[in-house]
Design an enzyme around this catalytic site. Sequence first.
Site, PDB file in Angstrom:
ATOM      1  N   TYR A  82       0.997  -1.348  -0.157  1.00 28.30           N
ATOM      2  CA  TYR A  82       0.135   0.137   0.005  1.00 28.30           C
ATOM      3  C   TYR A  82       0.883   1.193  -0.079  1.00 28.30           C
ATOM      4  O   TYR A  82       0.746   2.199  -0.824  1.00 28.30           O
ATOM      5  CB  TYR A  82      -0.891  -0.016   1.253  1.00 28.30           C
ATOM      6  CG  TYR A  82      -1.554   1.371   1.325  1.00 28.30           C
ATOM      7  CD1 TYR A  82      -2.659   1.519   0.414  1.00 28.30           C
ATOM      8  CD2 TYR A  82      -1.451   2.404   2.255  1.00 28.30           C
ATOM      9  CE1 TYR A  82      -3.525   2.845   0.454  1.00 28.30           C
ATOM     10  CE2 TYR A  82      -2.099   3.432   2.487  1.00 28.30           C
ATOM     11  CZ  TYR A  82      -3.075   3.913   1.521  1.00 28.30           C
ATOM     12  OH  TYR A  82      -3.704   4.855   1.666  1.00 28.30           O
TER      13      TYR A  82
HETATM   14  N1  NAP Z   1      -8.724   6.858   5.172  1.00 26.13           N
HETATM   15  C1  NAP Z   1      -7.611   6.969   5.211  1.00 26.13           C
HETATM   16  O1  NAP Z   1      -6.925   6.847   6.500  1.00 26.13           O
HETATM   17  C2  NAP Z   1      -6.508   7.261   4.304  1.00 26.13           C
HETATM   18  C3  NAP Z   1      -5.320   7.811   4.562  1.00 26.13           C
HETATM   19  C4  NAP Z   1      -4.372   8.180   3.512  1.00 26.13           C
HETATM   20  C5  NAP Z   1      -4.960   8.017   2.013  1.00 26.13           C
HETATM   21  N2  NAP Z   1      -6.072   7.828   2.047  1.00 26.13           N
HETATM   22  C6  NAP Z   1      -6.697   7.681   0.453  1.00 26.13           C
HETATM   23  O2  NAP Z   1      -7.637   8.465   0.391  1.00 26.13           O
HETATM   24  C7  NAP Z   1      -8.496   7.574  -0.802  1.00 26.13           C
HETATM   25  C8  NAP Z   1      -9.748   7.477  -0.324  1.00 26.13           C
HETATM   26  O3  NAP Z   1      -9.904   6.587   0.894  1.00 26.13           O
HETATM   27  P1  NAP Z   1     -11.118   6.249   1.736  1.00 26.13           P
HETATM   28  O4  NAP Z   1     -10.452   6.141   3.285  1.00 26.13           O
HETATM   29  O5  NAP Z   1     -12.186   7.122   1.406  1.00 26.13           O
HETATM   30  O6  NAP Z   1     -11.222   4.770   1.328  1.00 26.13           O
HETATM   31  P2  NAP Z   1     -12.428   4.041   1.178  1.00 26.13           P
HETATM   32  O7  NAP Z   1     -13.697   4.535   2.243  1.00 26.13           O
HETATM   33  O8  NAP Z   1     -12.492   2.662   1.374  1.00 26.13           O
HETATM   34  O9  NAP Z   1     -13.128   4.628  -0.189  1.00 26.13           O
HETATM   35  C9  NAP Z   1     -12.413   4.008  -1.364  1.00 26.13           C
HETATM   36  C10 NAP Z   1     -13.479   4.501  -2.492  1.00 26.13           C
HETATM   37  O10 NAP Z   1     -12.560   3.775  -3.779  1.00 26.13           O
HETATM   38  C11 NAP Z   1     -13.588   3.163  -4.467  1.00 26.13           C
HETATM   39  N3  NAP Z   1     -13.075   2.111  -5.179  1.00 26.13           N
HETATM   40  C12 NAP Z   1     -12.180   0.914  -4.713  1.00 26.13           C
HETATM   41  N4  NAP Z   1     -11.898   0.371  -5.964  1.00 26.13           N
HETATM   42  C13 NAP Z   1     -12.410   0.729  -7.142  1.00 26.13           C
HETATM   43  C14 NAP Z   1     -12.356   0.545  -8.289  1.00 26.13           C
HETATM   44  N5  NAP Z   1     -11.676  -0.670  -8.818  1.00 26.13           N
HETATM   45  N6  NAP Z   1     -13.042   1.322  -9.225  1.00 26.13           N
HETATM   46  C15 NAP Z   1     -13.733   2.537  -8.731  1.00 26.13           C
HETATM   47  N7  NAP Z   1     -13.827   2.791  -7.354  1.00 26.13           N
HETATM   48  C16 NAP Z   1     -13.105   1.867  -6.641  1.00 26.13           C
HETATM   49  C17 NAP Z   1     -14.409   2.624  -3.438  1.00 26.13           C
HETATM   50  O11 NAP Z   1     -15.798   2.286  -4.322  1.00 26.13           O
HETATM   51  P3  NAP Z   1     -16.630   1.200  -3.534  1.00 26.13           P
HETATM   52  O12 NAP Z   1     -17.201   1.469  -2.414  1.00 26.13           O
HETATM   53  O13 NAP Z   1     -17.807   1.104  -4.688  1.00 26.13           O
HETATM   54  O14 NAP Z   1     -16.017  -0.131  -3.555  1.00 26.13           O
HETATM   55  C18 NAP Z   1     -14.655   3.604  -2.373  1.00 26.13           C
HETATM   56  O15 NAP Z   1     -15.577   4.558  -2.953  1.00 26.13           O
HETATM   57  C19 NAP Z   1      -7.758   6.434  -1.303  1.00 26.13           C
HETATM   58  O16 NAP Z   1      -7.027   6.676  -2.249  1.00 26.13           O
HETATM   59  C20 NAP Z   1      -6.604   6.229  -0.126  1.00 26.13           C
HETATM   60  O17 NAP Z   1      -5.604   5.584  -0.009  1.00 26.13           O
HETATM   61  C21 NAP Z   1      -7.108   7.258   2.875  1.00 26.13           C
END
Ligand code: NAP
Length: 199
Positions: free
Chosen positions: A110
């Site tokens: 990751y």
């Molecule tokens: N939350 C954290 O602590 C954190 C920290 C640092 C960086 N980030 C980054 O922030 C971004 C969003 O994270 P988040 O926390 O909001 O994660 P999340 O709640 O798991 O949301 C991820 C999103 O990505 C979508 N997704 C996954 N695979 C996909 C695919 N093949 N095609 C289209 N959509 C897809 C999911 O859609 P579905 O729900 O339909 O599967 C979901 O809407 C990510 O890039 C993550 O690496 C998050």
Amino acid sequence: MATEIRGAGGTATARVTDVTRMDEVEGLIEFAAGEYGPVDHLVNNAGLMVFSKWSDRAVDDWDKMIDTNLRGYLHAISAVLPGMIARRSGHILNLGAVAGTRVGGASGVYGATKFFIRGITDSLHQEVGVTHGIQVSMISPGVIDTGWARRSPTPRASRSPRTSTRARSTPPASPSTTSSSTPPARTGEPARPWKRSTS
Ligand SMILES: NC(=O)c1ccc[n+]([C@@H]2O[C@H](COP(=O)([O-])OP(=O)(O)OC[C@H]3O[C@@H](n4cnc5c(N)ncnc54)[C@H](OP(=O)(O)O)[C@@H]3O)[C@@H](O)[C@H]2O)c1
């Protein structure tokens, strides 16, 4: 989310898209252009965070993260770039992570995907940012409680023996960001900027 935004008085349209598929991403960009005109802003956000130790050899999970976090971003950049270059304007915002600067426990692949995103953001900025008038930026959050851990894929009994699911839904209690320049580790709350103030 589109319903929530509309309910709050905003305008939103959604289309289900798998970012690992170039044809679907191109379809999304065409759809968005048909609804709202040329795409001025791309937010590369879709990402998978699946934790495992190297000794788990969770190859399936590595592949999924590479397909989503690397190829997904590239597909979207490729789909919007020609129009932005032709118009000499636009904004590409990539979601990185603190893990893209300093990898934490059980997050080698990751974290590596987020190092990649830092690399392509720098490269895009140098190549098309200045000379083509396109804004390129990256946000690198720490741990934010968006519910992603609860939505992590459920371990499947049918997985190959090479694909351990150990620790997949259990991220480190705190990111191993021990640099003195890093704020104390704590989980943040997602903001809801689209909610209009009633005052
Ligand atoms: N939350 C954290 O602590 C954190 C920290 C640092 C960086 N980030 C980054 O922030 C971004 C969003 O994270 P988040 O926390 O909001 O994660 P999340 O709640 O798991 O949301 C991820 C999103 O990505 C979508 N997704 C996954 N695979 C996909 C695919 N093949 N095609 C289209 N959509 C897809 C999911 O859609 P579905 O729900 O339909 O599967 C979901 O809407 C990510 O890039 C993550 O690496 C998050």
